[in-house]
Write a protein that holds these residues in place. Sequence first.
Motif, PDB file in Angstrom:
ATOM      1  N   MET A   1      19.596 -53.650  -0.683  1.00  0.00           N
ATOM      2  CA  MET A   1      19.120 -52.428  -1.294  1.00  0.00           C
ATOM      3  C   MET A   1      19.908 -51.207  -0.830  1.00  0.00           C
ATOM      4  O   MET A   1      20.200 -50.316  -1.598  1.00  0.00           O
ATOM      5  CB  MET A   1      17.639 -52.213  -0.969  1.00  0.00           C
ATOM      6  CG  MET A   1      16.727 -53.218  -1.627  1.00  0.00           C
ATOM      7  SD  MET A   1      15.023 -52.829  -1.274  1.00  0.00           S
ATOM      8  CE  MET A   1      14.241 -54.226  -2.043  1.00  0.00           C
ATOM      9  N   THR A  82       7.721 -54.504  -0.444  1.00  0.00           N
ATOM     10  CA  THR A  82       8.580 -53.429  -0.946  1.00  0.00           C
ATOM     11  C   THR A  82       8.208 -53.066  -2.373  1.00  0.00           C
ATOM     12  O   THR A  82       8.062 -53.942  -3.229  1.00  0.00           O
ATOM     13  CB  THR A  82      10.069 -53.845  -0.895  1.00  0.00           C
ATOM     14  OG1 THR A  82      10.414 -54.170   0.451  1.00  0.00           O
ATOM     15  CG2 THR A  82      10.967 -52.715  -1.400  1.00  0.00           C
ATOM     16  N   SER A  84       9.679 -50.769  -5.361  1.00  0.00           N
ATOM     17  CA  SER A  84      10.902 -50.075  -5.759  1.00  0.00           C
ATOM     18  C   SER A  84      10.775 -49.539  -7.174  1.00  0.00           C
ATOM     19  O   SER A  84      10.159 -50.175  -8.031  1.00  0.00           O
ATOM     20  CB  SER A  84      12.105 -51.029  -5.710  1.00  0.00           C
ATOM     21  OG  SER A  84      12.283 -51.544  -4.410  1.00  0.00           O
ATOM     22  N   LYS A 174      23.018 -45.845  -1.123  1.00  0.00           N
ATOM     23  CA  LYS A 174      22.149 -46.625  -2.015  1.00  0.00           C
ATOM     24  C   LYS A 174      22.813 -46.651  -3.392  1.00  0.00           C
ATOM     25  O   LYS A 174      23.146 -45.602  -3.945  1.00  0.00           O
ATOM     26  CB  LYS A 174      20.755 -45.973  -2.084  1.00  0.00           C
ATOM     27  CG  LYS A 174      19.710 -46.767  -2.851  1.00  0.00           C
ATOM     28  CD  LYS A 174      18.354 -46.050  -2.766  1.00  0.00           C
ATOM     29  CE  LYS A 174      17.215 -46.885  -3.337  1.00  0.00           C
ATOM     30  NZ  LYS A 174      17.353 -47.171  -4.766  1.00  0.00           N
ATOM     31  N   ASP A 180      12.810 -46.843  -2.810  1.00  0.00           N
ATOM     32  CA  ASP A 180      12.261 -48.088  -2.262  1.00  0.00           C
ATOM     33  C   ASP A 180      11.304 -47.708  -1.134  1.00  0.00           C
ATOM     34  O   ASP A 180      11.685 -46.959  -0.229  1.00  0.00           O
ATOM     35  CB  ASP A 180      13.365 -48.978  -1.670  1.00  0.00           C
ATOM     36  CG  ASP A 180      14.452 -49.313  -2.671  1.00  0.00           C
ATOM     37  OD1 ASP A 180      14.139 -49.368  -3.873  1.00  0.00           O
ATOM     38  OD2 ASP A 180      15.606 -49.500  -2.249  1.00  0.00           O
TER      39      ASP A 180
END
Length: 634
Positions: A1, A82, A84, A174, A180
Amino acid sequence: MSEQVTSQKETLGFQSEVKQLLNLMIHSLYSNKEIFLRELISNASDAADKLRFKALSDSELYQNDADLRVRLSFDEEAGTLTISDNGIGMNRSEIIEHLGTIAKSGTAEFFEKLSQDETKDSQLIGQFGVGFYSAFIVANEVTVISRSAFSSENDAVQWHSLGEGEYTIENVSKKERGTDIILHLKEEEKEFLNDYRLREVVGKYSDHIGIPVYIWTTEKDEDGKPKESKWEQINKAQALWTRSKSDISKEEYNEFYKHISHDFSEPLTWSHNKVEGKQDYTSLLYVPSKAPWDLYNRDQKHGLKLYVQRVFIMDDAEQFMPSYLRFMKGLIDSNDLPLNVSREILQDNKVTQSLRNACTKRTLQMLEKLSNNDNDKYQAFWNEFGQVLKEGLAEDFSNKEKIANLLRFSTTNNESNQQNVSLKNYLERMSEDQDTIYYLTADSYSTAINSPHLEQFKSKGIEVILMYDRIDEWMMSYLTEFEGKKLQSISKSDLDLSKFESDEDKEKKEQTEKEFSSVVERIKTYLSDRVKDVKTTFKLNNTPAIVVTDENEMGTQMAKLLAAAGQNAPEVKYIFEINPEHTLIKQMADEADEETFNHWVEYLIGQAMLSEKGMMEDTSKFVSATQALLGKLA
């Protein structure tokens, strides 16, 4: 990520209110802990909405990734969940603003309202909007990695905190825009590292949002071995208001309300309407069950969410709902407004005014229906929002009669201070010879129900409406009649109860007035310009004297209201009325000594002022007069 970079790492302290909110929230909301996922997905949906709006004027923001979404994944071994999104994202200053501080006005007032009762406080905390901080209900460590749609790959930011006193923030890289949120779950919260549990929560709370929610899932073969991994959509991803009403359950309407309002309570009622013809729009309006903590702050943001052709445009679009209905929640989706509409354009737009009128009318119809069909629910509404609704009599002349129908009051027929009597209820109970609606304003219910102004009304069995909210006397300057019946304050000098008296009684009173005319003149001479006038009155039984105001002069409660607001109220000149049938008045009338007579006047007017205003103009004169009279009696 993302790949962490070591530059610009800072350790910062939370704003003190954030610390307090985190502590209260974790304890108050723990019994409903699964709402953390609703809140985080809701935030992700908002981020997608904001990007979609910005892309109207800058299509490059999509960067070949126009399919907005939320993704859930978990790692059982690491104990992380997570969430996102590929929405608008945040830069460094935005992360500090949104995750390190509470930028709402009135924050201190909010915390003052907390009672340390977890049940009550959970309602308030929900109204305040816990959003991101709900993550700490289930996580002992949270990491946020975000890249703004306006930033480059190497300008992303990582935020990290244990939810205690501080957080760290640093630059990272990123590849994709968006945010995220990585939750390091507490040991006892590992139930959320489960495919079925996450599907259950998303189905319960987030089925209605307008973007898809995916979960990273792995298919297994007949032997239970991993076969194929892929992203699988687990919600309908169709905006609830665009669906047919017949396909939407009560539970879905309730959950959508919680999504747009961040309220934890269910709404009292709602109205979902699609209008086609001269104008094309859809509205979904909710009446909350609990008043927000900042209800009486007229400057606080309020209004509906505005969508144009299903594209989110703005929150709190106050142009579609008048201020006295600022408690309403919901949205309006118009096909007739331009996609690039701004608050300034909305202000003078004819379509806006038409939609505002329609939403106002729909809201008043909802409340009328609730009042007719479910008295308990309407009473709950009135207890929470009644004082704000009263503002509508001054603000919305075109709907004045409808608003008046929705008002509720306490009256002398009640056995308690509950405000549950409508003006129609009052009219239905009026006797045939009564053509006026009588009311009394006071500081409190206790002051009102014990007021000497009520004595004759009680003896004659005439119902009087009791008003003791601060706004009431101001409100009554806009409500002078109802269904052709005049509303009359019983503390005004023009009160006339002669219609309820016999000819014999009238003749007797005329004779008494003549007999006391010299007493009235003696009082006038002594008081001089301290009062507007002195009169005899026959509306009292047990009270020797009262003060009233002229029919065209400001009343006591209005003067107090202005003073409390820091405004200079004009001096109220009272009319002093004496009861010639009372023992003390008769004793005063027989007093030949002028000094003693004046002591009686001071004593009686001081007592009358205390009853009317809660204070005297000159307490020293009252005390001296009382001591002199007691000394003479002794």
